[in-house]
Design a protein around this motif. Structure first.
Motif, short mmCIF file in Angstrom:
data_model
loop_
_atom_site.label_atom_id
_atom_site.label_comp_id
_atom_site.label_asym_id
_atom_site.label_seq_id
_atom_site.Cartn_x
_atom_site.Cartn_y
_atom_site.Cartn_z
N UNK A 113 0.91 -1.12 0.00
CA UNK A 113 0.17 -0.12 0.19
C UNK A 113 0.90 1.35 0.07
N UNK A 114 0.66 2.21 -0.80
CA UNK A 114 1.40 3.57 -0.99
C UNK A 114 0.60 4.56 -1.09
N UNK A 160 -7.66 4.30 -6.64
CA UNK A 160 -7.24 4.82 -5.45
C UNK A 160 -8.31 5.22 -4.35
N UNK A 161 -7.90 5.45 -3.19
CA UNK A 161 -8.74 6.04 -2.03
C UNK A 161 -8.05 7.28 -1.28
N UNK A 162 -8.75 8.30 -1.18
CA UNK A 162 -8.24 9.58 -0.72
C UNK A 162 -7.83 9.50 0.51
N UNK A 163 -6.70 9.95 1.00
CA UNK A 163 -6.15 9.90 2.26
C UNK A 163 -6.29 11.50 2.76
N UNK A 328 -3.52 10.08 -2.09
CA UNK A 328 -4.43 8.82 -1.91
C UNK A 328 -3.77 7.37 -1.87
N UNK A 329 -4.45 6.65 -1.42
CA UNK A 329 -3.91 5.30 -1.12
C UNK A 329 -3.96 4.55 -2.35
N UNK A 342 -4.82 -8.08 2.52
CA UNK A 342 -4.58 -7.52 3.78
C UNK A 342 -4.25 -5.70 3.67
N UNK A 343 -3.67 -5.64 2.56
CA UNK A 343 -3.66 -3.94 2.05
C UNK A 343 -4.94 -3.41 1.98
N UNK A 344 -6.07 -4.12 1.33
CA UNK A 344 -7.37 -3.48 1.41
C UNK A 344 -7.97 -3.46 2.71
N UNK A 345 -7.78 -4.29 3.52
CA UNK A 345 -8.24 -4.39 5.08
C UNK A 345 -7.75 -2.97 5.61
N UNK A 346 -6.22 -2.81 5.29
CA UNK A 346 -5.76 -1.73 5.96
C UNK A 346 -6.40 -0.38 5.49
N UNK A 347 -6.68 -0.12 4.07
CA UNK A 347 -7.33 0.91 3.66
C UNK A 347 -8.73 1.20 4.02
N UNK A 348 -9.31 0.14 4.22
CA UNK A 348 -10.61 0.06 4.95
C UNK A 348 -10.68 0.65 6.46
#
Length: 447
Positions: A113-114, A160-163, A328-329, A342-348
């Motif tokens: 994830x970055x 992407x997902x906004x941070x 964004x992530x 696992x990365x998607x769980x972190x973003x969630x």
């Protein structure tokens, strides 16, 4: 005789118990509910869940030291809630982040994830470096968050997902306005009002400029074009409208007046250090106004400037365009399926109220969750008094011409604006050369 009979009776009872025990271990009667199943075929109790396999991921981002501490807390809390996931924290500064990212992705060993600046999302997606998140995001209520509209591509896809959100507003120095007897900007201001105020606020004897209108895509020429209702790209982001959109010409003629009349610092003061100088003009009292983002408040506060913010002025017949960049992530497309999950769980988790509240405590950007962003800014004290203008600006916010070859596109046209502002190109030459240079890059985009 009695003893013999007793012994036989005991033997029969013991034998019967043994048979009953064997029968019970083999499941007993199919319809019986009085004897629970046991052994290998026994189903787990409803409250139990399968044990998840351990997985390690890397999370890479850019932030200052204080912000990295907050990111660290979010990562730690995520791991507490997901004990099978180990996160390697790769927080660095902006420059180091992108240097490492290019090397690691090229070698096939990128972080799971970055963070990416908004304009780079389309480029990394085009290269196949990041995962398409459109399907995953169907379980997220996107209307509860800022930034998704700005990072959606022309096909309606999300990568992407906004941070955190950076959105531009008009900053103004209240002391300079008071000294020049100029009324503070309002939500009704147009670009003509900016020009009139800049004339009154410019004091050449004191080397004071009415506005810092930078020779820069985000804080200068692209913003001005969008304020006038124009754009340099069509809706598909594959065709140049540099020469065909009449609003482009109108906006650039307007912008050049500030340079010709000395209402903004000139090229010599900007050369080689456009963004750093632009970021320091206002807190040093060199300019009375400038367009900039949420994070720029920090340097103003450090210098103790008496300032406030207002909505971006609209062009005559134009709009209150506000340049938006959503940090964004993204997910590494080459990660294993277990790492991606696992990365998607972190973003969630990052979108959860718990994590968003921590993220909202940072001064570097507006957190994506609308309710959390509003709550955080409601607690703000001191300058700018009208800090909620940043949230109001979201209504008019849009990206900065994001396209799959954005960096190359900017690099091709940026020098032409410098020549135009320096008087080496007239407006017609700029439009013609700019259109040719832009389209040459856009033609490389995969259709």
């Amino acid at each position: 005789m009695k003893q013999a009979t007793k012994a036989v009776t005991i033997f029969i009872l013991l034998f019967t118990m043994i048979l009953a025990g064997c029968s019970s271990n083999n499941g007993g009667n199919a319809g019986s509910s009085s004897t629970p199943d046991s052994g290998k075929n026994q189903s787990p109790a409803p409250s139990e869940s399968p044990k998840e396999e351990p997985v390690k991921i890397q999370v890479a981002y850019y932030a200052d030291e204080t912000a990295r501490e907050t990111f660290g807390k979010i990562i730690d809390e995520f791991m507490e809630k997901n004990e099978h996931i180990t996160v390697e924290d790769l927080g660095t500064d902006w420059g180091t982040h992108y240097t490492n990212l290019k090397v690691d992705l090229a070698s096939g060993d990128g972080p799971t994830v970055f963070l990416l600046d908004g304009p780079y999302i389309a480029q990394y997606a085009e290269e196949g470096a990041i995962e398409n998140l459109t399907e995953r995001l169907k379980e997220i209520s996107l209307q509860d968050y800022y930034g998704f509209d700005a990072i959606k591509n022309a096909k309606g896809e999300y990568f992407a997902v906004p941070q955190a959100i950076q959105v531009n507003v008009l900053y103004y120095n209240k002391d300079m306005f008071d000294a020049a007897n100029v009324a503070y900007p309002t939500a009704d201001w147009t670009t003509d009002d900016v020009y009139a105020a800049a004339q009154k606020l410019t004091n050449k004897d004191n080397k004071q400029y009415g506005i810092g209108l930078a020779n820069h895509f985000r804080y200068g020429w692209y913003t001005t074009i969008r304020q006038f209702g124009g754009d340099l790209l069509d809706e598909t982001r594959t065709k140049s409208t540099f020469a065909s959109d009449p609003k482009v010409k109108e906006a650039l003629i307007y912008m050049k007046k500030f340079w010709d009349e000395g209402l903004t610092p000139g090229l010599l003061e900007q050369e080689g250090e456009v963004t750093p100088n632009h970021g320091t003009w206002f807190p040093r009292g060199i300019t009375a106004m400038f367009y900039d983002n949420f994070a720029r408040r920090l340097s103003n506060d450090q210098e103790g400037i008496n300032y406030d913010v207002a909505l971006m002025p609209k062009g005559v017949g134009g709009v209150n365009y506000s340049a938006l960049v959503a940090n964004s992530w993204v997910l590494d497309a080459k990660a294993s399926e277990a790492e991606k999950e696992a990365g998607w769980k972190f973003i969630q988790y990052f979108l959860s109220d718990e994590a968003q509240e921590l993220n909202a405590s940072l001064a570097e950007g507006i957190t994506a969750n609308k309710a959390m962003a509003d709550a955080a800014l409601s607690k703000h004290q001191g300058n700018p008094a009208n800090i909620k203008v940043f949230l109001d600006s979201m209504e008019y916010a849009s990206n900065v011409g994001d396209n799959p070859l954005w960096e190359e596109w900017i690099g091709a046209i940026d020098p032409l604006f410098t020549e135009y502002l320096a008087g080496k190109l007239d407006i017609e030459e700029l439009l013609k050369k700019g259109d040719t240079a832009a389209q040459a890059v856009l033609d490389k985009i995969k259709k």
